[in-house]
Design a protein around this motif. Structure first.
Motif, PDB file in Angstrom:
ATOM      1  N   ASP A 109       0.842  -1.201   0.000  1.00  0.00           N
ATOM      2  CA  ASP A 109       0.000   0.000   0.000  1.00  0.00           C
ATOM      3  C   ASP A 109       0.876   1.249   0.000  1.00  0.00           C
ATOM      4  O   ASP A 109       1.984   1.260   0.560  1.00  0.00           O
ATOM      5  N   TRP A 111       0.708   5.507   0.749  1.00  0.00           N
ATOM      6  CA  TRP A 111      -0.002   6.682   1.242  1.00  0.00           C
ATOM      7  C   TRP A 111       0.840   7.913   0.940  1.00  0.00           C
ATOM      8  O   TRP A 111       2.044   7.928   1.200  1.00  0.00           O
ATOM      9  N   LYS A 113       0.836  12.386   0.969  1.00  0.00           N
ATOM     10  CA  LYS A 113       0.209  13.622   1.421  1.00  0.00           C
ATOM     11  C   LYS A 113       0.439  14.666   0.330  1.00  0.00           C
ATOM     12  O   LYS A 113       1.497  15.281   0.253  1.00  0.00           O
ATOM     13  N   HIS A 120      -2.599  12.118   4.803  1.00  0.00           N
ATOM     14  CA  HIS A 120      -2.189  11.129   3.821  1.00  0.00           C
ATOM     15  C   HIS A 120      -3.424  10.468   3.200  1.00  0.00           C
ATOM     16  O   HIS A 120      -4.414  10.215   3.900  1.00  0.00           O
ATOM     17  N   ARG A 122      -4.544   7.147   0.617  1.00  0.00           N
ATOM     18  CA  ARG A 122      -4.073   5.902   0.008  1.00  0.00           C
ATOM     19  C   ARG A 122      -4.261   5.989  -1.503  1.00  0.00           C
ATOM     20  O   ARG A 122      -5.312   6.426  -1.979  1.00  0.00           O
ATOM     21  N   LYS A 236       1.521   2.488   9.129  1.00  0.00           N
ATOM     22  CA  LYS A 236       0.522   3.078   8.263  1.00  0.00           C
ATOM     23  C   LYS A 236      -0.020   4.359   8.900  1.00  0.00           C
ATOM     24  O   LYS A 236      -0.252   4.401  10.121  1.00  0.00           O
TER      25      LYS A 236
END
Length: 237
Positions: A109, A111, A113, A120, A122, A236
């Motif tokens: 995954d 993330w 920003k 953030h 995804r 995360k």
């Protein structure tokens, strides 16, 4: 029967040859060991990096074409190999706009920003036209995986990389190995690579890859690796 003079001469010569042969064996030099090759040193650097498990990474691109809309310009952050993960900031050109993007990549995954976004979000690396930065730290298919794929490695010059003096090793990489990792380039063309190895410990300090990342232009990405084995935690957002 008394030995003849000729018989005595033959026996004396035989004894002399035997003694000479024995003396020669005693004086033979010890076998020499072959000096490590450039490929041997890359193998050592591979193992040192994998054993470290974590590292600080800085990436910088040069010769990048302005006409391209999306590509990585640079990155700074830390990563781990088990699991492959990254946390840091990526400087990228996205839809023609340059931005510093705080990034976390873990367990497949990503993330990011993005500018003007408070948190953030995804996303899929393919949607941004960039590689998943966590793959750089994969112990098999990541940056370290380029070392055994280097073709015709040769020792180059000694150079300085920050505070370190490094032994350079030059070679070429198959285009597909580069494009699979960095998500850019002509997979059918070879890329030039120069590694900087810190002698004694044989840490891989720098990797400089040059070639058709954005054809027809020739561009270079340089990766600097430091802080081997220092604790890194990636979570995360």
């Amino acid at each position: 029967m008394r030995p003849t003079r000729r018989t005595l001469v033959v026996l004396a010569l035989g004894a002399s040859l035997t003694l000479a042969a024995c003396g020669g064996d005693a004086e033979d030099p010890a076998p020499t060991t072959q000096a490590p090759t450039a490929a041997d040193r890359l193998g050592q650097a591979h193992d040192v990096l994998v054993d470290a498990g974590s590292v600080h990474l800085e990436l910088a691109g040069t010769g990048l074409p302005e006409e391209e809309k999306s590509y990585i310009i640079g990155a700074v952050g830390e990563g781990t190999m088990d699991p492959p993960a990254f946390t840091g900031t990526i400087t990228a050109r996205l839809a023609g706009i340059q931005a510093d993007v705080p990034t976390v990549a873990l367990d497949g995954d990503l993330w990011v920003k993005l500018p003007y976004v408070p948190a953030h979000v995804r996303t899929d690396p393919a949607d941004l036209g960039v590689p998943d930065p966590a793959t750089l730290f994969d112990p098999q298919d990541g940056l370290v995986g380029l070392l055994p794929q280097t073709q015709d490695p040769q020792f180059g010059d000694e150079a300085r990389a920050g505070a370190d003096v490094v032994q350079e090793v030059t070679g070429t990489l198959p285009g597909k190995a580069v494009t699979d990792l960095l998500y850019a380039g002509d997979a059918a063309s070879p890329f030039d690579v120069t590694y900087g190895l810190v002698e004694e410990g044989w840490e891989l300090r720098t990797v400089e890859i040059t070639g058709p990342f954005y054809p027809p232009a020739t561009s270079t990405y340089t990766v600097t690796l430091t802080a081997y084995g220092e604790p890194v935690t990636v979570t995360k957002p």
